[in-house]
Design an enzyme around this catalytic site. Structure first.
Site, PDB file in Angstrom:
ATOM      1  N   LYS A  29      -2.246   6.201  -6.573  1.00 50.06           N
ATOM      2  CA  LYS A  29      -3.354   5.658  -7.687  1.00 50.06           C
ATOM      3  C   LYS A  29      -2.862   5.955  -8.582  1.00 50.06           C
ATOM      4  O   LYS A  29      -2.647   7.258  -9.061  1.00 50.06           O
ATOM      5  CB  LYS A  29      -4.759   6.020  -6.864  1.00 50.06           C
ATOM      6  CG  LYS A  29      -5.116   5.513  -5.621  1.00 50.06           C
ATOM      7  CD  LYS A  29      -5.224   3.976  -5.626  1.00 50.06           C
ATOM      8  CE  LYS A  29      -5.798   3.588  -4.143  1.00 50.06           C
ATOM      9  NZ  LYS A  29      -5.969   2.060  -4.199  1.00 50.06           N
TER      10      LYS A  29
ATOM     11  N   HIS B  25      -3.882  -6.500   2.231  1.00 47.20           N
ATOM     12  CA  HIS B  25      -4.551  -5.382   1.827  1.00 47.20           C
ATOM     13  C   HIS B  25      -5.406  -4.820   3.168  1.00 47.20           C
ATOM     14  O   HIS B  25      -6.034  -5.582   3.771  1.00 47.20           O
ATOM     15  CB  HIS B  25      -5.588  -5.709   0.790  1.00 47.20           C
ATOM     16  CG  HIS B  25      -6.572  -4.497   0.449  1.00 47.20           C
ATOM     17  ND1 HIS B  25      -7.844  -4.642   0.885  1.00 47.20           N
ATOM     18  CD2 HIS B  25      -6.293  -3.330   0.098  1.00 47.20           C
ATOM     19  CE1 HIS B  25      -8.470  -3.619   0.525  1.00 47.20           C
ATOM     20  NE2 HIS B  25      -7.623  -2.812  -0.095  1.00 47.20           N
TER      21      HIS B  25
END
Length: 384
Positions: free
Chosen positions: A183, A314
């Site tokens: 991230k 996803h």
């Protein structure tokens, strides 16, 4: 019975459906860029909607959807409202059933929470169909491969100190994972660069590395960061902009050599079409539980293949492994270790790839722990 009149081709009918809301606690609160910008709180749990379907001839299927931070009770409530329309239907007629369920809840729309409620039921019907055929779902759909490249996300969140991220990445590689995503999206862009630099150095120049900004850059920041990240030869930059900013993503995709990936937050085929029409993504990232189930996922997959897009579904690897295996060009599937306590089975991972199980259907069964985490349950049958 509430189904259509029987013809010779109707061999079985749906007899019952059970819906369960299950709350999975996370070991530690999870933070991405949305938390650092103050738009969301840390994630402490994931709420799942499970649909279990049985037929008059004794066939069964299981499907699930999920919600992070909000929406779980709403998904369960909407599914419970529309599920009676399923009773008496031929479970093979999945496309027609999807439309019937959409019309049963038409005032809530055909995207968002309404689509996510339908998704759990739709996925259960596909699982049932594959089980009845005695085939893994990927084989029922027509697999292009028996294993799919996989990358790990669960070890790279922003709440974890850099050394922990590095250790998690090494452990994932040792376990056979083929790529690492971390991230980004710190308010201090220098901190993002520090973390990406360290992970790239630890993994080596050739190892697949992705970053995910979780929609938290504006257009100027995305341009600056995108240019700075070109040096790391990333496999992709994910969600650099707001999920619905197709124009901004298109400009970024045209300006950068690094592929742009997005689409996970969208909840309809039509929303994905906006990305595709504007050439806003090099890699499309649909989520079957969000987009309305496998039926809608397959519609989108055909469109994405027509436009020669790469695909990396996803989350929900237990579902997406099968769908990715059936996509014509080589995709990626996302590995998360969060869902482990819910299922008795684990996907086999070796040499950077996740292998399609030989078990019929999705190849999953719920654990006793998952049953214990149930917070709401209803059963609907012909007497309901």
């Amino acid at each position: 019975m509430t189904g259509v009149p029987a013809g010779e081709a109707t061999l079985d009918r749906v007899a019952w459906i059970e819906l369960s809301s299950v709350t999975l606690p996370l070991a530690v609160p999870v933070s991405d860029a949305k938390v650092l910008t103050g738009r969301q709180r840390p994630m402490t749990e994931v709420v799942f909607l499970f649909a279990e379907i049985g037929t008059e001839d004794g066939h069964e299927g299981i499907g699930f959807g999920y919600s992070k931070r909000a929406g779980g009770p709403g998904q369960f409530a909407h599914a419970a409202e529309i599920a009676p329309a399923l009773i008496g239907e031929d479970p093979s007629d999945i496309g027609r059933i999807w439309t019937k369920l959409a019309w049963a809840g038409a005032s809530a729309g055909r995207g968002g929470l309404a689509a996510q409620a339908i998704a759990a039921i739709d996925i259960a019907l596909w699982d049932l169909k594959a089980k009845r055929a005695g085939l893994p779902l990927a084989k029922l759909l027509g697999a292009h491969r028996d294993s799919v490249r996989c990358y790990d996300t669960s070890g790279g969140f922003l709440h974890a100190p850099l050394e922990e991220v590095l250790d998690n990445a090494e452990a994932a590689v040792a376990a056979g994972i083929g790529g690492i995503k971390i991230k980004v999206g710190h308010p201090d862009h220098a901190e993002d660069m520090r973390r990406v630099t360290a992970v790239r150095e630890r993994l080596g120049d050739a190892f697949p590395l992705m970053v995910d900004a979780n929609q938290q850059w504006d257009r100027p920041a995305a341009q600056r960061m995108g240019r700075a990240l070109e040096a790391f030869d990333l496999t992709w930059i994910e969600e650099p902009l707001d999920a619905y900013d197709a124009e901004g993503h298109a400009a970024l995709a045209a300006a950068l050599d690094t592929p742009i990936a997005t689409g996970e937050m969208l909840t309809s085929v039509a929303e994905h079409c906006a990305l595709i029409d504007r050439r806003a993504a090099d890699i499309i990232q649909p989520d079957a539980p969000r987009i309305g189930g496998i039926t809608n996922f397959l519609r989108l997959a055909a469109l994405a293949d027509h436009h020669h897009l790469q695909m990396a579904p996803h989350f929900a690897m237990e579902i997406h492994l099968h769908l990715a295996a059936a996509y014509p060009s080589e995709p990626w599937v996302e590995h998360f270790d969060w869902l482990g306590p819910l299922f008795n089975e684990r996907p086999a991972i070796e040499d950077g790839r996740m292998h399609v199980p030989a078990r019929p259907g999705l190849g999953i069964t719920l654990t006793e722990q998952a049953r214990a985490w149930t917070t709401a349950h209803t059963r609907i049958d012909a007497r309901h």
